[in-house]
Design an enzyme around this catalytic site. Structure first.
Site, mmCIF file in Angstrom:
data_model
loop_
_atom_site.group_PDB
_atom_site.id
_atom_site.type_symbol
_atom_site.label_atom_id
_atom_site.label_comp_id
_atom_site.label_asym_id
_atom_site.label_seq_id
_atom_site.Cartn_x
_atom_site.Cartn_y
_atom_site.Cartn_z
ATOM 1 N N PHE A 12 -7.768 26.461 55.609
ATOM 2 C CA PHE A 12 -7.621 27.030 54.450
ATOM 3 C C PHE A 12 -6.033 26.858 53.971
ATOM 4 C CE2 PHE A 12 -5.964 31.561 53.185
ATOM 5 C CZ PHE A 12 -5.799 31.254 51.813
ATOM 6 N N ASP A 32 -7.685 18.261 63.034
ATOM 7 C CA ASP A 32 -8.612 19.297 63.042
ATOM 8 C C ASP A 32 -9.993 18.747 63.742
ATOM 9 O OD1 ASP A 32 -10.248 21.373 61.915
ATOM 10 O OD2 ASP A 32 -8.477 21.772 60.830
ATOM 11 N N ASN A 33 -10.652 19.931 64.326
ATOM 12 C CA ASN A 33 -11.950 19.699 64.798
ATOM 13 C C ASN A 33 -13.051 20.323 63.891
ATOM 14 O OD1 ASN A 33 -11.442 22.097 65.702
ATOM 15 N ND2 ASN A 33 -11.838 22.220 67.710
ATOM 16 N N ASP A 57 -9.690 17.806 69.037
ATOM 17 C CA ASP A 57 -9.383 19.489 69.503
ATOM 18 C C ASP A 57 -7.728 19.388 70.194
ATOM 19 O OD1 ASP A 57 -9.043 21.489 70.927
ATOM 20 O OD2 ASP A 57 -11.022 21.469 71.869
ATOM 21 N N ASN A 101 0.287 21.218 74.235
ATOM 22 C CA ASN A 101 0.191 19.868 73.719
ATOM 23 C C ASN A 101 1.219 19.448 72.854
ATOM 24 O OD1 ASN A 101 -1.799 19.043 75.692
ATOM 25 N ND2 ASN A 101 -3.348 19.704 74.676
ATOM 26 N N LYS A 107 8.646 17.267 72.635
ATOM 27 C CA LYS A 107 9.839 17.054 73.373
ATOM 28 C C LYS A 107 9.909 15.575 73.760
ATOM 29 C CE LYS A 107 10.032 17.421 78.559
ATOM 30 N NZ LYS A 107 9.399 17.463 79.608
ATOM 31 N N TYR A 147 -6.821 36.759 70.144
ATOM 32 C CA TYR A 147 -6.120 36.141 69.098
ATOM 33 C C TYR A 147 -4.534 36.535 69.208
ATOM 34 C CZ TYR A 147 -4.660 34.842 64.256
ATOM 35 O OH TYR A 147 -4.116 34.508 63.101
ATOM 36 N N LYS A 151 -1.363 34.118 70.664
ATOM 37 C CA LYS A 151 -0.545 33.903 69.673
ATOM 38 C C LYS A 151 0.938 34.423 70.378
ATOM 39 C CE LYS A 151 -2.118 32.225 65.757
ATOM 40 N NZ LYS A 151 -1.914 30.634 65.457
ATOM 41 N N ARG A 188 -12.957 37.975 55.889
ATOM 42 C CA ARG A 188 -11.900 38.732 55.687
ATOM 43 C C ARG A 188 -12.045 39.476 54.413
ATOM 44 N NH1 ARG A 188 -7.415 33.975 57.504
ATOM 45 N NH2 ARG A 188 -8.857 32.434 56.891
HETATM 46 P P1 NAD Z 1 -8.532 28.480 59.182
HETATM 47 O O1 NAD Z 1 -9.704 29.032 60.274
HETATM 48 O O2 NAD Z 1 -9.187 28.305 57.724
HETATM 49 O O3 NAD Z 1 -7.775 27.028 59.660
HETATM 50 C C1 NAD Z 1 -7.731 26.794 60.858
HETATM 51 C C2 NAD Z 1 -8.069 25.414 61.171
HETATM 52 O O4 NAD Z 1 -7.706 25.097 62.542
HETATM 53 C C3 NAD Z 1 -9.458 25.170 61.061
HETATM 54 O O5 NAD Z 1 -9.419 23.980 60.159
HETATM 55 C C4 NAD Z 1 -9.896 24.813 62.341
HETATM 56 O O6 NAD Z 1 -11.020 24.072 62.333
HETATM 57 C C5 NAD Z 1 -8.972 24.405 63.074
HETATM 58 N N1 NAD Z 1 -8.639 24.576 64.422
HETATM 59 C C6 NAD Z 1 -9.192 25.636 65.180
HETATM 60 N N2 NAD Z 1 -9.129 25.302 66.473
HETATM 61 C C7 NAD Z 1 -8.746 23.872 66.514
HETATM 62 C C8 NAD Z 1 -8.596 23.118 67.701
HETATM 63 N N3 NAD Z 1 -8.781 23.569 68.986
HETATM 64 N N4 NAD Z 1 -8.197 21.854 67.437
HETATM 65 C C9 NAD Z 1 -8.122 21.288 66.133
HETATM 66 N N5 NAD Z 1 -8.253 22.207 64.924
HETATM 67 C C10 NAD Z 1 -8.453 23.521 65.375
HETATM 68 O O7 NAD Z 1 -7.410 29.539 59.273
HETATM 69 P P2 NAD Z 1 -6.092 29.720 58.397
HETATM 70 O O8 NAD Z 1 -6.251 31.006 57.425
HETATM 71 O O9 NAD Z 1 -6.033 28.477 57.296
HETATM 72 O O10 NAD Z 1 -5.216 29.840 59.403
HETATM 73 C C11 NAD Z 1 -4.097 28.613 59.745
HETATM 74 C C12 NAD Z 1 -3.041 29.272 60.844
HETATM 75 O O11 NAD Z 1 -2.301 30.275 60.130
HETATM 76 C C13 NAD Z 1 -3.580 29.661 61.852
HETATM 77 O O12 NAD Z 1 -2.863 29.428 62.920
HETATM 78 C C14 NAD Z 1 -3.614 31.318 61.971
HETATM 79 O O13 NAD Z 1 -3.534 31.904 63.085
HETATM 80 C C15 NAD Z 1 -2.541 31.451 60.965
HETATM 81 N N6 NAD Z 1 -2.575 32.614 60.166
HETATM 82 C C16 NAD Z 1 -3.221 32.836 58.929
HETATM 83 C C17 NAD Z 1 -3.344 34.126 58.412
HETATM 84 C C18 NAD Z 1 -4.082 34.032 57.134
HETATM 85 O O14 NAD Z 1 -3.817 35.340 56.550
HETATM 86 N N7 NAD Z 1 -4.828 33.275 56.637
HETATM 87 C C19 NAD Z 1 -2.668 35.220 58.719
HETATM 88 C C20 NAD Z 1 -1.809 34.787 60.014
HETATM 89 C C21 NAD Z 1 -1.773 33.801 60.758
HETATM 90 N N1 UDP Z 2 -12.279 45.294 55.724
HETATM 91 C C1 UDP Z 2 -13.031 46.228 55.034
HETATM 92 N N2 UDP Z 2 -14.166 45.647 54.484
HETATM 93 C C2 UDP Z 2 -14.476 44.236 54.893
HETATM 94 C C3 UDP Z 2 -13.502 43.560 55.560
HETATM 95 C C4 UDP Z 2 -12.532 43.959 56.053
HETATM 96 O O1 UDP Z 2 -12.648 47.339 54.912
HETATM 97 O O2 UDP Z 2 -15.429 44.079 54.286
HETATM 98 C C5 UDP Z 2 -10.879 45.961 56.325
HETATM 99 C C6 UDP Z 2 -10.829 45.966 57.947
HETATM 100 O O3 UDP Z 2 -11.371 46.826 58.770
HETATM 101 C C7 UDP Z 2 -9.272 45.783 57.856
HETATM 102 C C8 UDP Z 2 -8.721 45.174 56.788
HETATM 103 O O4 UDP Z 2 -9.758 45.476 55.682
HETATM 104 O O5 UDP Z 2 -8.786 47.134 58.204
HETATM 105 C C9 UDP Z 2 -8.253 43.675 56.881
HETATM 106 O O6 UDP Z 2 -9.262 42.952 57.454
HETATM 107 P P1 UDP Z 2 -9.274 41.426 57.665
HETATM 108 O O7 UDP Z 2 -10.579 41.257 58.323
HETATM 109 O O8 UDP Z 2 -9.189 40.738 56.225
HETATM 110 O O9 UDP Z 2 -8.122 41.018 58.354
HETATM 111 P P2 UDP Z 2 -6.809 41.675 59.561
HETATM 112 O O10 UDP Z 2 -5.884 41.884 58.654
HETATM 113 O O11 UDP Z 2 -7.486 42.823 60.092
HETATM 114 O O12 UDP Z 2 -6.750 40.564 60.241
#
Ligand code: NAD
Ligand code: UDP
Length: 313
Positions: A12, A32-33, A57, A101, A107, A147, A151, A188
């Protein structure tokens, strides 16, 4: 033309980042995988001269034909609670082995690095709003731990490589981000509520809906990622990136219902999810001061764009 690697680039946030970097004139390699995404997100980029896709991966030894990247954005990791609870081991590995990795690559080749961390490293925070200096309140032994703790490991590994190997790296802690290309079924809260509104199915609110989140529109977030990478003097720094406007989940449901229309009723489960953070709001003073960054998109405006995307896809 400078070379950029984006791990998780088909996801995303990653797919929006790849697009923006290409617009800015960089040659982008997306690794990406497809663990939690699909080719649809990058279909429009495939075949463009400044876009290369590598299906791999990140947690396995990297076999990249060009290893000379000027910049590396490391985003590969499941992000939605449903995804990381479906793939807990993959999540541990992407953020531990995968990050190591990428750190080794930086590095060996001198690439500048940005590591995507998360507001989840603050856990269920006892400090509000959360500043970068807050250590967090995190459970090591629960459904969110794969998670949160991996992280936290990624952040620590980055610290070690900066101190021991003098790499140029920064960490961004991303707070809840939403927008077009979020998977409709990723579980979400924003995608769930929009799909419920469009399908006329009930919104299912966990607990009483009093828990809060702060939602950042994806274009604003990508702008922040770019500033964190390209602003001078950011190596070794940690930045919160998110929108400080805080909403209860009940507020969000009412807003989505109003904008999307439909007749969905709102159901309350009465029980919060295990270890659910009750409040979440970034203090973005540092990003604002150092990066001259702040989100510009109000929740209502971002939701309208997201709802439009869901209707058309
Ligand atoms: P997403 O799931 O849409 O994207 C993650 C991508 O990583 C996917 O395309 C997935 O296929 C790829 N991926 C997962 N494991 C892999 C691996 N081992 N090798 C190669 N590719 C791999 O999620 P996103 O919302 O786009 O999140 C992207 C980053 O931002 C993540 O690191 C996530 O932790 C961080 N993040 C996102 C949010 C959010 O609200 N969207 C919040 C906090 C942190
Ligand atoms: N949540 C909810 N209904 C849903 C999905 C999520 O009430 O259909 C709540 C969930 O319990 C959390 C908040 O919304 O308190 C945000 O959840 P999300 O899964 O989006 O991400 P988080 O911030 O918890 O990683």
């Amino acid at each position: 033309m400078q070379n950029v690697l984006v791990t998780g680039g088909a996801g995303f946030i990653g797919s929006h980042l790849c697009e923006k970097l290409m617009d800015l004139g960089y040659k982008v390699t997306c690794l990406d995988n497809f663990l939690t995404s699909s080719k649809n997100n990058i279909e429009h980029l495939l075949g463009k001269p400044n876009f290369v896709f590598v299906e791999a991966d990140v947690a396995k030894p990297l076999n990249l034909s060009s290893r000379s990247f000027d910049f590396v954005f490391h985003l590969a990791s499941p992000a939605s609670p449903i995804d990381y609870q479906n793939y807990p081991e993959e999540t541990l590995l992407a953020n531990s082995m995968g990050t190591l990795n990428i750190l080794k690559l930086a590095k060996e080749t001198g690439s500048k690095l940005l590591i995507a961390s998360t507001s989840e490293i603050y856990g269920d925070p006892l400090e509000h709003p959360q500043k970068e200096t807050y250590f967090g309140n995190v459970n090591t032994f629960g459904p969110r731990s794969c998670y949160d703790e991996s992280k936290r490991f990624a952040e620590t590994a980055t610290y070690v490589y900066i101190r021991k190997h003098d790499i140029d790296a920064r960490i961004v802690r991303i707070f809840n981000t939403y927008g077009p290309r979020m998977k409709k079924d990723d579980g979400r809260v924003v995608s769930n509520f929009i799909m419920d509104a469009l399908n006329g199915t009930p919104f299912k609110i966990d607990g009483d809906g009093s828990q809060t989140r702060s939602f950042c529109y994806v274009d604003d977030l990508v702008d922040g990622l770019i500033k964190a990478m390209f602003t001078e003097g950011t190596s070794g720094e940690v930045f919160n990136l998110g929108n400080p406007d805080e909403f209860t989940i009940k507020d969000l449901a009412e807003l989505v219902a109003r904008i999307a229309g439909g007749e969905s009723e709102i159901l309350y489960s009465g029980e919060f999810r295990e270890n659910d953070p009750m409040r979440r709001k970034p203090d973005i003073t540092k990003a604002n001061t150092v990066l001259n960054w702040e989100p510009k998109t109000k929740l209502e405006e971002g939701l309208k764009k997201t709802i439009e995307y869901y209707k058309n896809n």
